[in-house]
Design a protein around this motif. Structure first.
Motif, PDB file in Angstrom:
ATOM      1  N   TYR A  34      11.636   0.924  -0.847  1.00  0.00           N
ATOM      2  CA  TYR A  34      11.441   1.094  -0.254  1.00  0.00           C
ATOM      3  C   TYR A  34      12.146   1.602   1.567  1.00  0.00           C
ATOM      4  CZ  TYR A  34       7.621  -2.417  -1.104  1.00  0.00           C
ATOM      5  OH  TYR A  34       6.592  -3.126  -1.674  1.00  0.00           O
ATOM      6  N   THR A  35      13.177   2.453   0.887  1.00  0.00           N
ATOM      7  CA  THR A  35      14.350   2.642   1.400  1.00  0.00           C
ATOM      8  C   THR A  35      13.975   3.749   2.492  1.00  0.00           C
ATOM      9  OG1 THR A  35      15.732   1.839  -0.092  1.00  0.00           O
ATOM     10  CG2 THR A  35      16.824   3.840   1.989  1.00  0.00           C
ATOM     11  N   GLN A  36      13.553   4.374   2.432  1.00  0.00           N
ATOM     12  CA  GLN A  36      13.210   5.638   3.071  1.00  0.00           C
ATOM     13  C   GLN A  36      12.496   5.106   4.466  1.00  0.00           C
ATOM     14  OE1 GLN A  36      14.324   8.583   2.817  1.00  0.00           O
ATOM     15  NE2 GLN A  36      15.161   7.637   1.578  1.00  0.00           N
ATOM     16  N   LEU A  37      11.345   3.571   4.064  1.00  0.00           N
ATOM     17  CA  LEU A  37      10.569   3.279   4.651  1.00  0.00           C
ATOM     18  C   LEU A  37      11.436   2.511   6.204  1.00  0.00           C
ATOM     19  CD1 LEU A  37       7.756   1.699   3.455  1.00  0.00           C
ATOM     20  CD2 LEU A  37       7.691   3.243   4.694  1.00  0.00           C
ATOM     21  N   ILE A  38      12.557   2.304   6.094  1.00  0.00           N
ATOM     22  CA  ILE A  38      13.431   1.457   6.600  1.00  0.00           C
ATOM     23  C   ILE A  38      14.278   2.803   7.710  1.00  0.00           C
ATOM     24  CG2 ILE A  38      15.694   0.633   6.648  1.00  0.00           C
ATOM     25  CD1 ILE A  38      15.781  -0.410   3.961  1.00  0.00           C
TER      26      ILE A  38
ATOM     27  N   GLU B 290      10.694  -3.826   6.932  1.00  0.00           N
ATOM     28  CA  GLU B 290      10.433  -2.679   6.988  1.00  0.00           C
ATOM     29  C   GLU B 290       8.744  -2.388   6.495  1.00  0.00           C
ATOM     30  OE1 GLU B 290      12.287  -2.276   2.677  1.00  0.00           O
ATOM     31  OE2 GLU B 290      12.142  -3.743   4.473  1.00  0.00           O
ATOM     32  N   VAL B 291       8.009  -2.740   5.784  1.00  0.00           N
ATOM     33  CA  VAL B 291       6.689  -2.769   5.374  1.00  0.00           C
ATOM     34  C   VAL B 291       5.851  -3.189   6.193  1.00  0.00           C
ATOM     35  CG1 VAL B 291       8.014  -3.261   2.720  1.00  0.00           C
ATOM     36  CG2 VAL B 291       6.905  -4.731   4.118  1.00  0.00           C
ATOM     37  N   HIS B 292       5.091  -2.243   6.513  1.00  0.00           N
ATOM     38  CA  HIS B 292       3.724  -2.531   7.490  1.00  0.00           C
ATOM     39  C   HIS B 292       3.090  -4.660   7.040  1.00  0.00           C
ATOM     40  CE1 HIS B 292       0.715  -1.021   4.338  1.00  0.00           C
ATOM     41  NE2 HIS B 292       0.031  -1.663   4.643  1.00  0.00           N
ATOM     42  N   HIS B 293       3.350  -5.238   5.814  1.00  0.00           N
ATOM     43  CA  HIS B 293       2.752  -6.005   5.668  1.00  0.00           C
ATOM     44  C   HIS B 293       4.224  -6.848   6.317  1.00  0.00           C
ATOM     45  CE1 HIS B 293       0.747  -4.737   2.780  1.00  0.00           C
ATOM     46  NE2 HIS B 293       1.290  -3.876   1.829  1.00  0.00           N
ATOM     47  N   THR B 294       4.934  -6.802   6.936  1.00  0.00           N
ATOM     48  CA  THR B 294       5.305  -7.889   7.722  1.00  0.00           C
ATOM     49  C   THR B 294       5.089  -6.642   9.203  1.00  0.00           C
ATOM     50  OG1 THR B 294       7.023  -8.014   5.636  1.00  0.00           O
ATOM     51  CG2 THR B 294       7.672  -8.411   8.470  1.00  0.00           C
ATOM     52  N   PRO B 295       4.279  -7.494  10.023  1.00  0.00           N
ATOM     53  CA  PRO B 295       3.729  -8.183  11.182  1.00  0.00           C
ATOM     54  C   PRO B 295       4.993  -7.287  11.707  1.00  0.00           C
ATOM     55  CG  PRO B 295       2.517  -8.548   9.895  1.00  0.00           C
ATOM     56  CD  PRO B 295       3.318  -8.922   9.380  1.00  0.00           C
TER      57      PRO B 295
ATOM     58  N   LEU C 252      22.385  -3.050   4.507  1.00  0.00           N
ATOM     59  CA  LEU C 252      21.996  -2.202   2.684  1.00  0.00           C
ATOM     60  C   LEU C 252      20.393  -2.530   2.168  1.00  0.00           C
ATOM     61  CD1 LEU C 252      25.071  -4.613   2.027  1.00  0.00           C
ATOM     62  CD2 LEU C 252      24.994  -1.866   2.712  1.00  0.00           C
ATOM     63  N   SER C 253      20.118  -1.803   1.547  1.00  0.00           N
ATOM     64  CA  SER C 253      18.432  -1.883   0.893  1.00  0.00           C
ATOM     65  C   SER C 253      18.141  -2.999  -0.003  1.00  0.00           C
ATOM     66  CB  SER C 253      17.925  -0.518   0.993  1.00  0.00           C
ATOM     67  OG  SER C 253      18.143  -0.653  -0.936  1.00  0.00           O
ATOM     68  N   GLY C 254      17.112  -3.114  -0.331  1.00  0.00           N
ATOM     69  CA  GLY C 254      16.870  -3.849  -1.440  1.00  0.00           C
ATOM     70  C   GLY C 254      16.949  -2.883  -2.880  1.00  0.00           C
TER      71      GLY C 254
END
Length: 516
Positions: free
Chosen positions: A15-19, A171-176, A52-54
């Motif tokens: 997901y880093t690029q989503l951040i 950062e993901v769309h699943h976290t509205p 700091l990413s996942g």
């Protein structure tokens, strides 16, 4: 670097690029660096905050990806996400262990400290996306819990040290409401101005190019695609007549592309363009080459050789050419150089993986930190025509990576005809600007067919169409059956050498957009 930025240290998360994208959507520049980046590399970006990413590992593993713990002492605010939270706990004296209950997927977070700036304006119950098997069992001194789920800790903070962390993925769309949380970090905590706009990018990039180039002459490698065209217009805005653009026919362009692109670049963009037909030269180099990586690097090397030959010719008129412009984008860099710390290189790209170790010209890559959609926004601010900006991506190695097996003039001609049918039918159906890419692939497979009561034994053609935002991930596009029917019927009836058409329904991942 003068621009405000948020630096993201990557520990290998998918997901880093989503951040990075979510931060940029807030008009704040973000840069992804491997977790192993030095403090000087980090500080070179003038960060106002660090994320700091996942990551897929456990911090207590012997081979766990690691960063310099001093990154937590630079004085800029820090936000840890998932593995990033555990990194903070582990290096500052806390304890991390395997969780009693792993959390993957949707979860509900209860905010316990609504006063902390990270959760400002957010409800006390948040729907989030979790993806972790470890938890922080004990917090470091000075930290307290800010959020929990029914199973585990979900957020921590030490405001004196300006360190926040969450166990979920905002950062993901699943976290509205994840973008709102990131906005709190970027603006309220880091103090970002939110002024990284296309206009700002153009202004600062033009100034940087002018300063870098001075009175030198510049050669631009033009493909006719969005990336190189925007790069050329941007550099032309900076230095005008000091720029000469070279468009090379590498023998693996689409049908009639060499003539059409040459006309467009001259008439619509007003660029000083030198067209070079080097098709025989490239095809000779590709003879008997079947390995995909070797194809890409062979074409990359030959591109540079052609450009250097052209620069020698142009040097007779200008007194020398010192710089080469390329339309390299961020996804090219990521996939080619494995910027994401412990992640793997997917494939090399012709404009970043095929360069010789000692090249005579120095590189200018003004779009190197941008995603494709950002490049199109820059192009619109530069006043470029939509038919150029909406052109679907086309790989630098051209049809060579859509011809599986050896690349020959005959096989190129077959694929050019099939691909031309695909493009025309997609445009006729009004779908060209609605899909990321749509094209044909020539497979090294021959199958038995029946045409006019006669047995045939000919090539198989695959059709590929995908939806994507930036090329990093992609979903296969469910083209209407009537469109697929017309494409298939036309190809087998009009293209000699193809008797079977198949449709690729693979997403990225696990596949890539191109077949090679």
């Amino acid at each position: 670097m003068d621009t405000q930025s948020i630096v993201i240290l990557d520990f290998g998360s998918q997901y880093t690029q989503l951040i990075a994208r979510r931060i940029r959507e807030l008009n704040v520049f973000s840069a992804v660096l491997p977790c192993t980046a030095s403090l000087s590399e980090i500080q070179a970006y003038n960060p106002i905050g660090i994320i700091l990413s996942g990551g897929p590992s456990s911090v207590y593993d012997a081979d766990a990806p690691d960063a310099d713990p001093k990154v937590l002492e630079l004085g800029q605010p820090v936000l840890g996400i998932c593995y990033g939270l555990q990194f903070i706990a582990h290096h500052l004296g806390g304890k991390v262990r395997p969780a009693d209950k792993r959390e993957y997927g949707h979860a509900e977070v209860i905010v316990e400290d609504a006063k902390t700036a990270l959760f400002a304006g957010l409800p006390s119950h948040l729907h989030v996306w979790m993806s972790h098997g470890d938890e922080a069992l004990e917090l470091p001194a000075g930290f307290h819990r800010t959020a929990v789920t029914n199973n585990a800790l979900a957020g921590i903070v030490n405001e004196d040290r300006k360190i926040w962390a969450v166990q979920f993925h905002p950062e993901v769309h699943h976290t509205p409401l994840g973008k709102e949380l990131l906005s709190n970090f970027v603006f309220d905590i880091c103090g970002a101005k939110g002024d990284w706009t296309p206009a700002h990018f153009i202004e600062t990039t033009v100034a940087a190019i002018c300063e870098k180039v001075g009175s030198d002459h510049v050669l631009c490698a033009l493909s006719g695609g969005v990336d190189s065209s925007v790069a050329a217009v941007l550099v032309h805005k900076a230095i005008g007549d000091q720029l000469t653009c070279v468009f090379v026919n590498n023998g693996v362009l689409r049908k009639n592309e060499f003539a059409q692109v040459t006309q467009n670049l001259r008439d619509k963009l007003g660029l000083n363009l030198v067209p070079v037909d080097a098709s025989d030269r490239f095809l000779a180099k590709l003879a008997s080459v079947t390995d995909p990586e070797t194809k890409r690097k062979t074409i990359g090397r030959e591109f540079i050789a052609v450009f250097e030959d052209e620069s020698n010719r142009i040097a007779e008129q200008t007194g020398g050419v010192d710089w080469l412009v390329q339309g390299t984008l961020y996804p090219d860099v990521i996939e080619s150089s494995s910027v994401r710390g412990p992640s793997q290189t997917i494939k090399s790209h012709h404009n970043v993986g095929g360069l010789p170790e000692r090249m005579k010209m120095k590189l200018i890559e003004p779009l190197r930190d941008l995603f494709k959609d950002e490049v199109r926004r820059i192009g619109r601010d530069l006043g470029m025509p939509e038919d150029i900006l909406q052109r679907q991506p086309f790989p630098g190695p051209g049809l060579a990576v859509r011809i599986l097996g050896e690349v020959t003039a005959d096989r190129v001609a077959i694929l050019q005809e099939a691909d031309d049918i695909v493009v025309k039918e997609i445009k006729a159906a009004g779908l060209y600007s609605k899909v990321w890419q749509s094209f044909a692939v020539l497979l090294p497979i021959q199958t038995v067919g029946v045409m006019g009561d006669q047995r045939t034994y000919a090539n198989t053609c695959a059709i590929r169409a995908v939806h994507s935002e930036d090329g990093m991930t992609a979903d296969w596009a469910p083209l209407p059956y009537d469109v697929l029917k017309r494409i298939s019927s036309r190809i087998v009836n009009e293209v000699r050498g193809i008797n079977r058409v198949v449709y690729d329904i693979t997403s990225k991942p696990p596949g890539t957009i191109e077949w090679e």
